[in-house]
Design a protein around this motif. Structure first.
Motif, PDB file in Angstrom:
ATOM      1  N   PHE A 195     -39.636 -10.051 -10.607  1.00  0.00           N
ATOM      2  CA  PHE A 195     -38.953  -8.788 -10.850  1.00  0.00           C
ATOM      3  C   PHE A 195     -39.841  -7.584 -10.600  1.00  0.00           C
ATOM      4  O   PHE A 195     -41.063  -7.668 -10.564  1.00  0.00           O
ATOM      5  N   GLN A 196     -39.156  -6.456 -10.486  1.00  0.00           N
ATOM      6  CA  GLN A 196     -39.840  -5.223 -10.143  1.00  0.00           C
ATOM      7  C   GLN A 196     -40.693  -4.691 -11.295  1.00  0.00           C
ATOM      8  O   GLN A 196     -41.848  -4.359 -11.120  1.00  0.00           O
ATOM      9  N   ASP A 197     -40.090  -4.616 -12.481  1.00  0.00           N
ATOM     10  CA  ASP A 197     -40.751  -3.931 -13.580  1.00  0.00           C
ATOM     11  C   ASP A 197     -41.485  -4.937 -14.468  1.00  0.00           C
ATOM     12  O   ASP A 197     -40.854  -5.695 -15.182  1.00  0.00           O
ATOM     13  N   SER A 209     -40.452  -4.511 -18.447  1.00  0.00           N
ATOM     14  CA  SER A 209     -39.214  -4.972 -19.082  1.00  0.00           C
ATOM     15  C   SER A 209     -38.862  -6.405 -18.707  1.00  0.00           C
ATOM     16  O   SER A 209     -37.938  -6.972 -19.259  1.00  0.00           O
ATOM     17  N   SER A 210     -39.603  -6.997 -17.783  1.00  0.00           N
ATOM     18  CA  SER A 210     -39.212  -8.348 -17.382  1.00  0.00           C
ATOM     19  C   SER A 210     -39.860  -9.435 -18.235  1.00  0.00           C
ATOM     20  O   SER A 210     -39.639 -10.610 -18.009  1.00  0.00           O
ATOM     21  N   LEU A 211     -40.688  -9.036 -19.204  1.00  0.00           N
ATOM     22  CA  LEU A 211     -41.283 -10.021 -20.106  1.00  0.00           C
ATOM     23  C   LEU A 211     -40.830  -9.727 -21.531  1.00  0.00           C
ATOM     24  O   LEU A 211     -40.956  -8.598 -21.998  1.00  0.00           O
ATOM     25  N   ASN A 212     -40.326 -10.739 -22.187  1.00  0.00           N
ATOM     26  CA  ASN A 212     -39.843 -10.571 -23.560  1.00  0.00           C
ATOM     27  C   ASN A 212     -41.010 -10.270 -24.496  1.00  0.00           C
ATOM     28  O   ASN A 212     -41.932 -11.069 -24.600  1.00  0.00           O
ATOM     29  N   PRO A 213     -40.976  -9.114 -25.199  1.00  0.00           N
ATOM     30  CA  PRO A 213     -42.102  -8.745 -26.049  1.00  0.00           C
ATOM     31  C   PRO A 213     -42.319  -9.676 -27.238  1.00  0.00           C
ATOM     32  O   PRO A 213     -43.360  -9.637 -27.871  1.00  0.00           O
ATOM     33  N   ARG A 214     -41.341 -10.502 -27.566  1.00  0.00           N
ATOM     34  CA  ARG A 214     -41.482 -11.377 -28.721  1.00  0.00           C
ATOM     35  C   ARG A 214     -41.967 -12.776 -28.363  1.00  0.00           C
ATOM     36  O   ARG A 214     -41.975 -13.666 -29.193  1.00  0.00           O
ATOM     37  N   MET A 215     -42.277 -12.992 -27.108  1.00  0.00           N
ATOM     38  CA  MET A 215     -42.695 -14.337 -26.717  1.00  0.00           C
ATOM     39  C   MET A 215     -44.151 -14.321 -26.279  1.00  0.00           C
ATOM     40  O   MET A 215     -44.622 -13.349 -25.705  1.00  0.00           O
ATOM     41  N   GLU A 241     -40.731 -20.938 -19.907  1.00  0.00           N
ATOM     42  CA  GLU A 241     -39.304 -20.815 -20.181  1.00  0.00           C
ATOM     43  C   GLU A 241     -38.423 -21.576 -19.189  1.00  0.00           C
ATOM     44  O   GLU A 241     -37.535 -22.326 -19.612  1.00  0.00           O
ATOM     45  N   TYR A 292     -49.457 -12.001 -26.502  1.00  0.00           N
ATOM     46  CA  TYR A 292     -48.149 -11.419 -26.217  1.00  0.00           C
ATOM     47  C   TYR A 292     -48.244 -10.477 -25.036  1.00  0.00           C
ATOM     48  O   TYR A 292     -49.314  -9.937 -24.738  1.00  0.00           O
ATOM     49  N   HIS A 344     -47.412  -7.514 -24.408  1.00  0.00           N
ATOM     50  CA  HIS A 344     -47.821  -6.108 -24.509  1.00  0.00           C
ATOM     51  C   HIS A 344     -49.328  -5.925 -24.539  1.00  0.00           C
ATOM     52  O   HIS A 344     -49.823  -4.807 -24.482  1.00  0.00           O
ATOM     53  N   GLU A 345     -50.065  -7.037 -24.611  1.00  0.00           N
ATOM     54  CA  GLU A 345     -51.517  -6.925 -24.639  1.00  0.00           C
ATOM     55  C   GLU A 345     -52.119  -6.899 -23.235  1.00  0.00           C
ATOM     56  O   GLU A 345     -53.328  -6.879 -23.097  1.00  0.00           O
ATOM     57  N   ARG A 360     -44.322 -17.437 -14.089  1.00  0.00           N
ATOM     58  CA  ARG A 360     -43.030 -17.920 -14.584  1.00  0.00           C
ATOM     59  C   ARG A 360     -42.153 -18.375 -13.424  1.00  0.00           C
ATOM     60  O   ARG A 360     -41.478 -19.407 -13.499  1.00  0.00           O
TER      61      ARG A 360
END
Lengths: 323, 352
Positions: free
Chosen positions: A98-100, A103-109, A117, A152, A154-155, A168
């Protein structure tokens, strides 16, 4: 017959219309992709370029059946993809980057859960150890540290996140990957790294790419053939070198004249073809050739009929009346 | 080469690139934190929330454990002994006073647990009644919120994820339910269910609580889930446009996978917070229904019915109204403050 088996992905007359509400109860079809046909050979990279809103992303997503095509055929490895079963099997062979990367990675995983996945969805890992080994192998492919597995998303920085996204996509051992502007959200130095990684992975794993981008230099670097789209239609398709050296369609010509050249001397001597006006709204596209409103060579005929995509020299297709 | 003190000469030795070993020494990884850990850290900094949390904890624990070792039970009339005339000295005791038989036993050297809040007009220990009332109120608040959560979450996530016509129909039903007057519905349902449930409940554990509380749960299940459903639907609607949902679908995930793995975990903070804020409102509803006489069945106390009973002797024994009122306020206040703290800690965006 021999040519058919060579094509991994073949698209025939693909149309994707979205219904857009205009007013309260009326809706109008938005022709995001209008009658596009092309094929991608095994191990090849097809670059797809065009300006924003011309339907590149929609083509990529429709090929993967993320949108149900309005009409047309998607043929993968000689078999048309139609029923739900076909789609399920197809999903084990074709994926998307994906481009972004944000937003293409779930922050809770955690990273390992994100990468695994697709494996979990298809229940493709026999045991926990096998799953873990596969994750580490994939992280190795894309140059991530094994210590990152339990972190995670966001790191990580943008480039690292995009690597996670690529890992992925590689999880299910795909044959075909749709890369939807995978580098446009990254800064230039990281772009180069990621692009080279795509190249290396293609060589190592024998992948086939549909590479969507609007950065023409990036596309030229990675693609074997390039397709140019304008307002939902394909206007030109040729080998990468051919299209850069001898663009035929007036839109491709102007698009390529916008490519920045690193040498100022040649840059000064090159003449830029600046198009007048904006890209028309795809909701009320011009009749006939969609480019005629901005084309310097437009004639009466252009308003009447859409030119066919025809072979003007070996392997070089263009859709224009004046050619 | 000898150097002069103020020489601008640069020592090239200082500019040798670091070896890999040296670099490794410089790299230190920040310990991985999760969203949850971050939230807890922020929550701990909020003093009001921490205090509220401990108040809730103390009240809850005592409501659960005190009745287990307290010598009196909530329906035991202390003046009534089998085979003996009613001992009137046990009725309406003020705090820390004893009945006649108890006084004589104390003189005999026995230790008697004091009636901390005195006794009520029927000679029942008031302290244990308040504790029991708290237990009922907390249980009602907790279970009603769980009912609301389950229904709201299911309807909201299905509606939000499905979209289109399904969403439209569900949301119109929600709108209709929203427009019903909830108190009227509780009272109507309570009187209807009383007739229906009375016989069905006979002999079960639930008959002790009474059909009124059951109807309260039914009403919560029927009416109060709508705001939760709306909230969740809104969250799901915005979350499902995220690219990671598309990525999961491109990998072949179905609706169930997407909802459970991606959508619900990402609206977890909203779920926790609104559930925490739902509990006090349920306790409040239960209290005033009990106050109106639509709450628990007679010998079983709840904080609302205790306050209601206290009205009769208000001039002589005002503390009997004040005590349950304070407990209700304490529970509701600390749950609300804790819920606010949770929201600030887990949803920093909402804060500003």
């Amino acid at each position: 017959m021999s040519e058919k088996s060579e094509n991994l992905v073949e698209i025939r007359h693909l149309k994707e219309y979205f219904n857009v509400n205009v007013g309260f109860f009326r809706s109008k079809p938005l022709k995001a992709v209008d009658d596009v046909s092309f094929s991608i050979k095994k191990g090849e990279t097809l670059g797809l370029v065009g300006e924003s809103g011309c339907g590149k992303t929609t083509v990529g997503r429709t090929i993967l059946n993320l949108y149900k095509p309005t009409s047309g055929e998607i043929i993968y490895d000689g078999k048309p993809i139609k029923t739900k079963n076909d789609i399920r099997e197809f999903r084990k062979k074709a994926t998307m980057v994906f481009q972004d990367p944000y937003s293409s990675l779930n922050p809770r995983m955690t990273v390992s859960d994100i990468i695994a996945e697709p494996l979990d969805i298809h229940k493709m890992s026999p045991s926990k150890e096998a799953r873990r080994e596969r994750i580490l192998e994939l992280m190795g492919y894309v140059g991530l540290n094994s210590e990152h597995a339990s972190r995670y998303a966001h790191e990580f920085s943008g480039g690292q996140r995009q690597r996670i996204g690529i890992a992925r996509a590689l999880a299910i051992d795909p044959e075909f990957i749709v890369c939807d502007e995978p580098v446009s959200a990254l800064d230039v130095s990281i772009q180069a790294q990621v692009i080279n990684m795509f190249d290396e992975l293609q060589e190592k794993l024998g992948l086939t790419y549909l590479f969507i981008a609007h950065d023409l230099l990036v596309v030229r670097h990675i693609s074997d053939r390039i397709a140019v789209m304008y307002l939902g239609k394909m206007v030109e398709l040729a080998d990468a070198k051919e299209i850069y050296d001898h663009p035929q369609h007036p839109y491709s010509k102007s698009l390529l004249s916008a490519v920045p050249v690193p040498d100022p001397k040649t840059a000064r001597s090159n003449k830029r073809i600046v198009l007048s006006g904006d890209i028309p709204s795809p909701l009320n596209a011009p009749s006939g050739c969609p480019f005629r409103t901005r084309c310097a060579h437009a004639t009466k005929k252009c308003a009447e009929s859409m030119p066919e995509l025809k072979e003007i020299s070996s392997g070089h297709f263009a859709a224009c009346h004046i050619l | 080469m000898d150097k002069k003190a103020f020489s601008a000469h640069v020592d090239m030795e200082d500019f040798i690139p670091a070896t890999d070993k040296e670099k490794e020494y410089m790299v230190s990884m920040r310990p991985s934190t999760t969203f949850f850990k971050d939230g807890i850290k922020r929550l701990k900094k909020n003093k009001v929330a921490v205090v509220s949390f401990f108040v809730i904890l103390i009240i809850t624990l005592s409501a659960i454990f005190v009745p287990m070792f307290w010598p009196y039970s909530y329906d035991q009339m202390l003046g009534m002994m089998p085979g003996q005339p009613v001992d009137n000295s046990f009725l309406n005791l003020t705090p820390f006073k004893y009945g006649k038989s108890e006084l004589s036993r104390i003189e005999a050297g026995e230790h008697i647990v004091p009636h901390i809040f005195g006794t009520d007009s029927q000679g029942r220990d008031y302290f244990i009644r308040v504790v029991y009332g708290t237990r009922i109120s907390l249980a009602v608040g907790f279970f009603a919120s769980i009912i609301v959560l389950i229904i709201g979450l299911t309807v909201g996530s299905v509606s939000g994820y499905a979209g289109g016509k399904t969403d439209l129909i569900i949301m119109r039903i929600v709108d209709m339910i929203y427009s019903l007057p909830d108190m009227l519905m509780v009272i109507l349902l309570a009187s209807v269910l009383k007739l229906v449930l009375e016989n069905a409940l006979e002999g079960t554990v639930l008959s002790k609580i009474g059909s009124n509380i059951i109807s309260l749960f039914v009403v919560f299940g029927l009416l109060y889930w709508v705001s939760m459903a709306r909230l969740i639907r809104g969250q799901i609607l915005s979350l499902k446009e995220q690219e990671y949902v598309l990525a999961a679908r491109a990998a072949g995930a179905g609706g169930k996978w997407v909802i459970f793995k991606h959508l619900i975990p990402n609206c977890f903070s909203v779920i926790i917070i609104s559930t925490a804020l739902q509990i006090p409102s349920a306790i409040f509803t239960e209290s005033y229904l009990s106050f109106l006489g639509l709450g628990v069945n007679a010998p079983m106390p709840s904080l609302g019915s205790l306050a209601s009973d206290a009205l009769n002797g208000l001039t002589s024994y005002p503390y009997r109204l004040v005590i349950p009122a304070i407990v209700i306020s304490l529970i509701v206040l600390s749950l609300n403050l804790f819920g606010d703290g949770l929201r600030d800690a887990f949803d920093p965006k909402l804060n500003s």
